[in-house]
Design a protein around this motif. Sequence first.
Motif, PDB file in Angstrom:
ATOM      1  N   PHE A   1     -16.238  19.018 -49.268  1.00 21.05           N
ATOM      2  CA  PHE A   1     -15.428  18.153 -48.409  1.00 21.05           C
ATOM      3  C   PHE A   1     -15.103  18.892 -47.118  1.00 21.05           C
ATOM      4  N   GLN A   2     -15.274  18.212 -46.003  1.00 21.00           N
ATOM      5  CA  GLN A   2     -14.865  18.803 -44.725  1.00 21.00           C
ATOM      6  C   GLN A   2     -13.416  18.398 -44.488  1.00 21.00           C
ATOM      7  N   THR A   3     -12.530  19.362 -44.453  1.00 24.39           N
ATOM      8  CA  THR A   3     -11.119  19.038 -44.229  1.00 24.39           C
ATOM      9  C   THR A   3     -10.638  19.732 -42.968  1.00 24.39           C
ATOM     10  N   ALA A   4      -9.432  19.386 -42.552  1.00 21.97           N
ATOM     11  CA  ALA A   4      -8.865  19.961 -41.335  1.00 21.97           C
ATOM     12  C   ALA A   4      -8.762  21.485 -41.452  1.00 21.97           C
ATOM     13  N   SER A   5      -8.531  21.963 -42.682  1.00 23.18           N
ATOM     14  CA  SER A   5      -8.398  23.418 -42.850  1.00 23.18           C
ATOM     15  C   SER A   5      -9.703  24.043 -43.309  1.00 23.18           C
ATOM     16  N   GLY A   6     -10.823  23.415 -42.974  1.00 27.33           N
ATOM     17  CA  GLY A   6     -12.117  24.005 -43.289  1.00 27.33           C
ATOM     18  C   GLY A   6     -12.791  23.325 -44.454  1.00 27.33           C
TER      19      GLY A   6
END
Lengths: 248, 259
Positions: free
Chosen positions: B14-19
Amino acid sequence: MKIFFWRGVILVGLFGAWEILARQLNPVLYVPPSAAWPAVLRIARLEAFPEFPTHVVVTLWEILVAFALAIVTGLGLGFVLGLRRFLGEVYEPILSSLYAIPSVVWYPSLMLFFGLGPASKMAFGFLLGFFPIVLAVLAGIRQVDPHLITVARSMGARPFPLFWKVVLPAMIATLLAGVRAGLALSVVGVIVGEILGSREGLGSLVNYAYGLFRTPDYVALVFAIAIMVFAIDGAAGMIEARARRWSG
Amino acid sequence: MRDQIVISGVSKTFQTASGPVPALAEINLTVRRREFLTLLGPSGCGKSTLLGIIGGMVTPDGGVVEIDGMKLDRPDPKKVALVFQDPGLFPWRSALENVEFGLELQGVPKTERRRAAQRLLEPVGLKGFEAKYPRELSGGMKQRVAIARALALQSPILLMDEPFGALDEQTRLLMGEWLLKIWATTKTTVVFVTHSLQEAIVLSSRIVVMTARPGRIKALFEVELPYPRDLTAKEATELRAQLWGFIREESLQAMEGRV
Ligand SMILES: Nc1ncnc2c1ncn2[C@@H]1O[C@H](COP(=O)(O)OP(=O)(O)OP(=O)(O)O)[C@@H](O)[C@H]1O
Ligand SMILES: [Mg+2]
């Protein structure tokens, strides 16, 4: 039954207090119900304003157009912004801050644009009615539980059924409350518009009666407008109840 | 062909805001027709993600899932039905109308789908509750309505993501017994996620233990004990000890990763 009884008691009490108070004061400015009632009858018999029905029709027509426009654009824009998250995030703060500006400041420019006739009243009624509707749609969409969307999607729901069978029923209460607030404000917009400057409509009669110090007629007109608003609101309430029943 | 679901080389990040968060790495697994397969693993190891991928709700970054030899790129109730931990009943619909939902989507005529839904509420023990709304039902009842709603789709595969996770211990045990009956009569394949070793042992024909994130398959157990299962039997306690050994290691790692 009990509710109706107490409502009746409150109403009688209010009118009684009004009668007593008004009799102590200058009769030109303060009209007791006993003096307003003959004026109501004079309006009903078309003696006070022979053209009364025409004015009612003009006002109702303006409200209808204003409200219809407010619904169509309010729902349309609301759903476009609400279902496209990014657009919503960009535009919602703008809408909210516009809504916070006292709307009357727009009226002079609307008169300049649309003239003294019904168009400027429709525009003002539309403007007032539009904001609560669009903001209610945005708030309603936000309160739809995303898990319900997941569940429906897992059962094979495509975008269109997803909207009709999940998103809309999940937000219907908020949406209807907004539409009803929009209706009330559209009515206010049209009547205020008429009072501020027009030759037709109930608002113009109010202005006329008031200007000539025909205070009993003025009070009677206020009653007439109140009755009209109750009727409109009652009809809206019935439609709302149906819509609620549809959504279960 | 015994293998109904074939999962080959599936991975998901998963691409999330924290990497990027790697949730699954190289999952290879086959699910047999009509088995009861349970996924066990530490919190956050990608069990729900794997179910989502099998059900066509989540697209994997790599690898494929084939159901009866076909790839699924969006949810298809003809193949797979899902049940979640949160029943997710539609609050504006009665129990019966909730069960009808999937059939309604498929355009089944009203009287027909009503009859089908009614028939389903009986085995889930909700006869007489047809007209009740979700707010009037207990947690266990809600989940049974949700399961009936999934069963109404008559999908050959049922994916269940911690369906009893929010219920109290007693209800949970009873629901397990009840689910085994449903499984026996409907002849569906079940892929089940749970945190409870006990639940896994009572229900499953096979148990898959997954590693801490990114999830991989760590071990696979065939459970050959006859139903209904006796948790105090020697084999059951041995299995439990074995499972705990694997899970403990991974859960520790998951916890340390988080601290
Ligand atoms: N949509 C998403 N966006 C970003 N990250 C996600 C998303 N879904 C899951 N994750 C992350 O992927 C990892 C695996 O999540 P998943 O829900 O599959 O785990 P799980 O094994 O089901 O956990 P649990 O036992 O707590 O239910 C977690 O670290 C989670 O935070
Ligand atoms: Mg999960």
